[in-house]
Enzyme design. Structure first.
Site, PDB file in Angstrom:
ATOM      1  N   GLY A  46       4.887  73.310  36.537  1.00 22.35           N
ATOM      2  CA  GLY A  46       6.571  73.201  35.887  1.00 22.35           C
ATOM      3  C   GLY A  46       6.286  72.312  35.299  1.00 22.35           C
ATOM      4  O   GLY A  46       5.373  70.772  35.347  1.00 22.35           O
ATOM      5  N   GLN A  51      10.816  66.492  30.422  1.00 26.28           N
ATOM      6  CA  GLN A  51       9.921  65.398  30.086  1.00 26.28           C
ATOM      7  C   GLN A  51       9.825  65.538  29.451  1.00 26.28           C
ATOM      8  O   GLN A  51       8.121  65.000  28.723  1.00 26.28           O
ATOM      9  CB  GLN A  51       9.164  66.303  31.298  1.00 26.28           C
ATOM     10  N   CYS A  91       4.248  65.198  39.880  1.00 27.44           N
ATOM     11  CA  CYS A  91       5.042  65.153  38.142  1.00 27.44           C
ATOM     12  C   CYS A  91       4.587  65.289  37.496  1.00 27.44           C
ATOM     13  O   CYS A  91       3.788  63.627  37.607  1.00 27.44           O
ATOM     14  CB  CYS A  91       6.296  64.509  38.496  1.00 27.44           C
ATOM     15  N   LEU A  92       4.273  65.696  36.590  1.00 25.85           N
ATOM     16  CA  LEU A  92       3.740  65.121  35.489  1.00 25.85           C
ATOM     17  C   LEU A  92       3.747  64.139  34.460  1.00 25.85           C
ATOM     18  O   LEU A  92       3.103  63.327  33.455  1.00 25.85           O
ATOM     19  CB  LEU A  92       3.462  66.368  33.908  1.00 25.85           C
ATOM     20  N   HIS A 133      11.936  71.353  42.682  1.00 29.29           N
ATOM     21  CA  HIS A 133      12.067  69.727  41.644  1.00 29.29           C
ATOM     22  C   HIS A 133      12.481  69.791  40.198  1.00 29.29           C
ATOM     23  O   HIS A 133      12.817  68.372  39.447  1.00 29.29           O
ATOM     24  CB  HIS A 133       9.762  69.879  41.221  1.00 29.29           C
ATOM     25  N   GLU A 134      12.150  71.060  39.629  1.00 34.25           N
ATOM     26  CA  GLU A 134      12.424  70.697  37.876  1.00 34.25           C
ATOM     27  C   GLU A 134      14.086  71.133  37.234  1.00 34.25           C
ATOM     28  O   GLU A 134      14.396  70.768  36.663  1.00 34.25           O
ATOM     29  CB  GLU A 134      11.814  72.113  37.052  1.00 34.25           C
ATOM     30  N   HIS A 137      14.748  67.692  37.429  1.00 35.47           N
ATOM     31  CA  HIS A 137      14.930  66.666  35.628  1.00 35.47           C
ATOM     32  C   HIS A 137      15.709  67.253  35.019  1.00 35.47           C
ATOM     33  O   HIS A 137      16.291  66.503  34.385  1.00 35.47           O
ATOM     34  CB  HIS A 137      13.234  67.365  36.021  1.00 35.47           C
TER      35      HIS A 137
HETATM   36 NI    NI Z   1       7.890  66.456  37.802  1.00 33.77          NI
END
Ligand code: NI
Length: 167
Positions: A46, A51, A91-92, A133-134, A137
């Site tokens: 995701g 991000q 998380c990226l 989670h997304e 963000h």
């Molecule tokens: Ni993330």
């Protein structure tokens, strides 16, 4: 298509609150394609526009084994939450860090796809966790902010050190 740069925690820009997309036009379509490419390249499941330093309500996801089931959520809103579950999240934007977060077990989300069509999705399992989670963000929140202050400080120190040494 183009690969986008993924902001790394504790970059302050990750705390920006995203604005709704005003119009689902070619710019937004290109953004979703670039975000998917960037997510696949980074081996994530995701990615939120926040991000990649675009502060509009756009999220992409793909939870399939073959990475061939892309999902696009534009202007997503969670309309219903139910139950409670825990999962070890990553998380990226927080590479190499995994920790347990408690979230709703089931969510209902309303959003638009890249064609501008509205849809409603009832999700559970990993999909429900990923959606929450997304969407966090987009609200300027990173998953580590659910952890203790002590853990957050350790993670900040670790990632700053890593960035400095370019690891
Ligand atoms: Ni993330």
């Amino acid at each position: 298509m183009a690969l986008l740069n993924i902001l790394k925690y504790p970059d302050e820009r990750l705390h920006t609150v995203a604005k709704p997309v005003a119009e689902i036009d070619d710019r937004i379509k290109t953004l979703t394609k670039d975000m998917l490419e960037t997510m696949y390249e980074a081996r994530g499941i995701g990615l939120a526009a926040t991000q990649v330093d675009v502060h509009e309500r756009v999220v992409v996801m793909d939870l399939s084994e073959e990475q061939n089931e892309p999902r696009v959520f534009i202007n997503p809103i969670i309309t219903h939450k139910n139950g409670e579950t825990t999962y070890e999240e990553g998380c990226l934007s927080v590479p190499g860090i995994y920790d347990t977060v408690t979230r709703a077990e089931q969510v209902t989300v309303e959003a638009f796809n890249e064609e501008g069509e509205k849809f409603t999705l009832e999700a559970d399992g990993l999909l429900a966790i990923c959606i929450q989670h997304e969407l966090d963000h987009l609200a300027g929140k990173v998953f580590v902010e659910y952890l203790s202050a002590l853990k957050q400080n350790r993670i900040k120190t670790k990632l700053k050190k890593r960035a400095k040494h370019n690891l």
